[in-house]
Design a protein around this motif. Structure first.
Motif, PDB file in Angstrom:
ATOM      1  N   GLU A  75      41.884  46.052  36.368  1.00 33.09           N
ATOM      2  CA  GLU A  75      40.868  44.993  36.391  1.00 33.09           C
ATOM      3  C   GLU A  75      41.374  43.751  35.665  1.00 33.09           C
ATOM      4  O   GLU A  75      41.153  42.618  36.103  1.00 33.09           O
ATOM      5  CB  GLU A  75      39.575  45.503  35.743  1.00 33.09           C
ATOM      6  CG  GLU A  75      38.877  46.605  36.555  1.00 33.09           C
ATOM      7  CD  GLU A  75      37.759  47.274  35.778  1.00 33.09           C
ATOM      8  OE1 GLU A  75      37.507  46.859  34.616  1.00 33.09           O
ATOM      9  OE2 GLU A  75      37.159  48.223  36.310  1.00 33.09           O
ATOM     10  N   ALA A  83      43.859  41.969  37.851  1.00 33.99           N
ATOM     11  CA  ALA A  83      43.194  41.237  38.932  1.00 33.99           C
ATOM     12  C   ALA A  83      42.618  39.931  38.414  1.00 33.99           C
ATOM     13  O   ALA A  83      42.692  38.881  39.090  1.00 33.99           O
ATOM     14  CB  ALA A  83      42.101  42.104  39.531  1.00 33.99           C
ATOM     15  N   ARG A  84      42.041  39.956  37.212  1.00 28.06           N
ATOM     16  CA  ARG A  84      41.470  38.720  36.630  1.00 28.06           C
ATOM     17  C   ARG A  84      42.576  37.688  36.371  1.00 28.06           C
ATOM     18  O   ARG A  84      42.430  36.502  36.649  1.00 28.06           O
ATOM     19  CB  ARG A  84      40.730  39.035  35.328  1.00 28.06           C
ATOM     20  CG  ARG A  84      39.422  39.749  35.499  1.00 28.06           C
ATOM     21  CD  ARG A  84      38.575  39.676  34.234  1.00 28.06           C
ATOM     22  NE  ARG A  84      39.253  40.232  33.075  1.00 28.06           N
ATOM     23  CZ  ARG A  84      39.188  41.512  32.722  1.00 28.06           C
ATOM     24  NH1 ARG A  84      38.504  42.359  33.453  1.00 28.06           N
ATOM     25  NH2 ARG A  84      39.811  41.945  31.644  1.00 28.06           N
ATOM     26  N   THR A 105      45.483  37.484  37.788  1.00 27.29           N
ATOM     27  CA  THR A 105      46.057  37.011  39.042  1.00 27.29           C
ATOM     28  C   THR A 105      45.166  35.951  39.700  1.00 27.29           C
ATOM     29  O   THR A 105      45.642  34.972  40.271  1.00 27.29           O
ATOM     30  CB  THR A 105      46.256  38.183  40.023  1.00 27.29           C
ATOM     31  OG1 THR A 105      47.118  39.142  39.420  1.00 27.29           O
ATOM     32  CG2 THR A 105      46.869  37.710  41.326  1.00 27.29           C
ATOM     33  N   ALA A 106      43.836  36.176  39.568  1.00 28.44           N
ATOM     34  CA  ALA A 106      42.878  35.252  40.181  1.00 28.44           C
ATOM     35  C   ALA A 106      42.725  33.956  39.388  1.00 28.44           C
ATOM     36  O   ALA A 106      42.287  32.935  39.936  1.00 28.44           O
ATOM     37  CB  ALA A 106      41.524  35.936  40.322  1.00 28.44           C
ATOM     38  N   ALA A 107      43.085  33.991  38.090  1.00 26.57           N
ATOM     39  CA  ALA A 107      42.865  32.804  37.252  1.00 26.57           C
ATOM     40  C   ALA A 107      43.787  31.655  37.636  1.00 26.57           C
ATOM     41  O   ALA A 107      44.888  31.852  38.128  1.00 26.57           O
ATOM     42  CB  ALA A 107      43.120  33.199  35.802  1.00 26.57           C
TER      43      ALA A 107
END
Length: 283
Positions: free
Chosen positions: A275, A278-279, A281-283
């Motif tokens: 998790e 994923a955060r 990578t998305a930032a």
């Protein structure tokens, strides 16, 4: 320090690829069988732990430590390493042959435990069917030098390739032998006490219920996965058919574990790491 970092390894590492495998529970048991063959390492454990009376608690603590180093943040991993180094620094043991007192955090002993553990992880995963190239295996050993540093080892003194691991085993083998403590530990590992809830059939008179049979199968597979030279020390012949049977067993077990839903196969630290990745990578 960033409390949201990817830790010592991260999703692109060989370490994450290897430790994604639930079959590593067999690898952990294999490493314990190997470690027991080093008289000083075995004495250090026997004289400083209550592994017989708290076998499952010790297993859980060890699993949590490994998971923290693999999936925790850098701060989490370094904190776990500091706690372990502080604990080991207080421990002493007596050599069963010379009577000499030694420190449990002796680099030679720490190196033995480290190498047997990481070699068991990557070799078991590969023999179970995980596709790993030779370069990836070497990459895993190189990455795991970071874990070695956490326990107090100089990473440059730790094998960082498969060839270096093989050379290390050749060098250390003259120090290994079957002792009474090794034999008792191997017997304990093969037939440990089962936790109360799982031991209910035993309490009802069903002395070899499903949990006991299942564990005996796992232990037998772990033992069969040992190198031929280690099996010979345990009194076995180390025949090619032994390795073949172990390979078939560990591959079948991996297939069975793959059928278990992911939410049950992954621990909370692993889920949290994914998790967090994923955060980031998305930032």
């Amino acid at each position: 320090m960033d409390t949201e970092d990817l830790g010592l390894f991260g999703p692109g590492s060989v370490t994450w690829k290897v430790h994604e495998e639930p079959i590593l529970i067999v690898a952990g048991l294999r490493s314990l069988y190997l470690q027991a063959l080093h008289p000083r390492a075995m004495a250090g454990v026997a004289q400083n732990s209550n592994y017989r009376s708290d076998a499952w608690g010790r297993l859980v603590r060890t699993a949590n430590y490994v998971a923290t180093t693999i999936y925790g943040t850098t701060a989490d991993a370094e904190a776990a390493g500091r706690r372990l180094r502080t604990l080991h620094a207080r421990m002493r043991a007596t050599d069963p042959f010379t009577g000499e007192e030694f420190r449990v955090d002796d680099p030679d002993l720490l190196r033995w435990v480290h190498v047997t553990e990481v070699e068991s992880f990557v070799s078991t995963a590969r023999r179970a069917g995980l596709a790993l190239s030779d370069d990836e295996v070497d990459g895993y050993y190189a990455e795991q030098r970071r874990s070695a540093a956490l326990v107090g080892l100089d990473p440059t003194d730790v094998p960082g390739t498969a060839a270096e691991v093989a050379a290390y085993y050749r060098d250390v083998r003259p120090q290994l032998r079957m002792t009474r403590e090794a034999a008792e530990t191997a017997l304990f590992l093969t037939a440990p006490p089962i936790p109360w809830k799982l031991s209910l059939p035993v309490r009802l008179g069903l002395t070899l219920g499903p949990p006991r049979w299942a564990y005996l199968g796992v232990a037998g597979t772990a033992l069969g996965l040992l190198p031929a030279w280690a099996l010979r020390l345990y009194g076995g012949l180390g025949l090619p058919t032994t390795a073949m049977s172990a390979d078939l067993g560990v591959r079948a077990l991996r297939l069975a574990l793959a059928a278990v839903p992911r939410r049950y196969r992954e621990g909370p630290l692993q889920q949290a790491a994914k998790e967090r990745a994923a955060r980031l990578t998305a930032a």
